[in-house]
Design an enzyme around this catalytic site. Sequence first.
Site, PDB file in Angstrom:
ATOM      1  N   TYR A 106      45.355  36.468  58.164  1.00  0.00           N
ATOM      2  CA  TYR A 106      46.263  35.594  57.772  1.00  0.00           C
ATOM      3  C   TYR A 106      45.732  34.288  57.441  1.00  0.00           C
ATOM      4  CZ  TYR A 106      50.043  39.255  58.150  1.00  0.00           C
ATOM      5  OH  TYR A 106      50.862  40.071  58.218  1.00  0.00           O
ATOM      6  N   LEU A 293      62.801  42.821  52.071  1.00  0.00           N
ATOM      7  CA  LEU A 293      62.995  42.638  50.693  1.00  0.00           C
ATOM      8  C   LEU A 293      62.301  42.836  49.677  1.00  0.00           C
ATOM      9  CD1 LEU A 293      64.437  38.939  51.374  1.00  0.00           C
ATOM     10  CD2 LEU A 293      65.875  40.746  50.800  1.00  0.00           C
ATOM     11  N   LEU A 298      63.819  42.565  46.065  1.00  0.00           N
ATOM     12  CA  LEU A 298      65.345  42.973  46.185  1.00  0.00           C
ATOM     13  C   LEU A 298      66.172  41.672  46.073  1.00  0.00           C
ATOM     14  CD1 LEU A 298      64.668  45.868  48.546  1.00  0.00           C
ATOM     15  CD2 LEU A 298      65.748  45.824  46.556  1.00  0.00           C
ATOM     16  N   GLY A 300      66.628  39.720  43.876  1.00  0.00           N
ATOM     17  CA  GLY A 300      66.964  39.769  42.593  1.00  0.00           C
ATOM     18  C   GLY A 300      66.229  38.606  41.642  1.00  0.00           C
ATOM     19  N   LYS A 301      65.274  37.933  42.262  1.00  0.00           N
ATOM     20  CA  LYS A 301      65.001  36.673  41.543  1.00  0.00           C
ATOM     21  C   LYS A 301      63.921  37.094  40.571  1.00  0.00           C
ATOM     22  CE  LYS A 301      61.186  35.428  45.133  1.00  0.00           C
ATOM     23  NZ  LYS A 301      60.955  34.554  46.026  1.00  0.00           N
TER      24      LYS A 301
END
Length: 410
Positions: A106, A293, A298, A300-301
Site C-alpha cells: 500500500y 461498499l 454501493l 450510489g455516488k
Amino acid sequence: MALTTSSAVPTFLCSNRKSARLSLTCSPWRPRSWSRNSSASMLVTAKHGQRNAIQYKNLGDSDLRISEITMGTMTFGEQNTEKEAHDMLNYAFEHGINILDTAEAYPVPVKKETQGRTDLYIGSWLKSQSRDKVIIATKVCGYSERSGYLRENSKVLRVDAANIRESVEKSLKRLNTDYIDLMQIHWPDRYVPLFGEFIFDPAKWRSSVPFMEQLKGFQELIDEGKVRYIGVSNETSYGVMEFVHAARIGGLPKIVSIQNCYNLLTRCRFEVDLVEICHPNNCNIGLLAFSPLGGGILSGKYLDAHSEAAKKGRLNLFPGYMERYTKSYAKEVTAMYVELAKKHGLTPVQLALGFARDRPFVTSSIIGATSIEQLEEDIGAFLTTERPLSPEVMQEINSVFKGHKDPAID
C-alpha cells in the site's frame, strides 16, 4: 507498550503461540454457532436511529477480540496526507474500532514510488498510541512478477521463508512496532483467478511454494515473537483446506482468518462453499470482509457520472481500477439497491454496511474512507441502522439477489 523482539520472547506471545496451534484440525471438539455466547457479540435488536455500541468478536481460533469494523488504510499516502490519515485513525479508534488493516504494497494504486507510505503514516501515528490497544493486520504479497522492487534481491515475489521474513522485517520497521498481530498472505503463491477474474483457467496453472513450507516460514517469525497470528486473503476453498491440513499434519500455525471481498454485488464466491469451511463448527476461520461498499459503488455516488462525488471517487481517479464494478451490470443492480434503501428509509450506505454487518459469518467489515465525513457516515451506518435489518428488507435484498447474482462478474 513496546515489546522486545530479542531472544527473550514476550510472555503473552509465548502463550499465544500455543493457542495459535491448538486447533490444528477443523474444530469438532469445540462446537459453536455463528453467534458466540458472549455479551459483546450477542444479537442486539435496535430500531433505526437508535445508537448502539460497536460489537466485538474473536477472530477465528485466536484470542484477538476485534471490532466489527476494521479501519482500512490503503488510501493513506495516495489520496490522503499523513495528517488526514492520523485524523481518521484517531476518529476510528475514539469511536470503538480497535483493528486496522494495511499491507506492504500500500497505498493503492500500487507503485514503486509510493510503496510503504501507508505503513509509514501508521507508524508515525502509533508513536502516540498504546500499542496493546491497537490490533495491526498487514499482508505479505503473493506471487508477482511486477513487484520485485519490494525485495532486495528478488525479481519475482514468492511466499517462501525468505520473502516472508523480509516482508515482516520491513513492515515492522515502517510500522514502528515490534510485532504484528495478524500477518496475512495478500494473495496466493499459486495461480488463482484474482481481482475481477472469476473462472479458473487450467492453462495458467504453475508450480507453487508448498503450503507446509509457507507455514514453516511463518512459524519461525511466530517463535521469535514478531508475528502473533496468520491469515489468508483472496483465497479459495482449496487453499483454505490445504493450509488447515498442512497445519494439522505438520504441527504448524493454523490460519485464523480470511480476508476476501464480500458485499451485495459479490456474494457467491464466499457463500457457495467458503462459508461452510469457515464455520466455527468446521475450521473456524473468521472473515474480514473487504469492499463492503463495492469500492464505493454501493454508496450510489457513481450512478450520476457527472456528480462531484463520482469525479472524486477512485473508480474514476484511477482508470482501469476495479472495472468489474464499472464495466458490468453492477451499476444497474446498484440502482435497484439504492431504490430499495430509499423505500425503507435507509441510505445506500446504511443498507450495504448493515447487510455485511448482520451476516453471521462476517467477523469484521473493512471500511475505507478519504475524509472524516465519509468515516463518520460509515461508522454511523453500523451503529444507527436497525440491528438486524428487518425481515422485510432482507427479503427484498434476496429478491434482487436471486434475479441478479453477482453482477460484477458479468
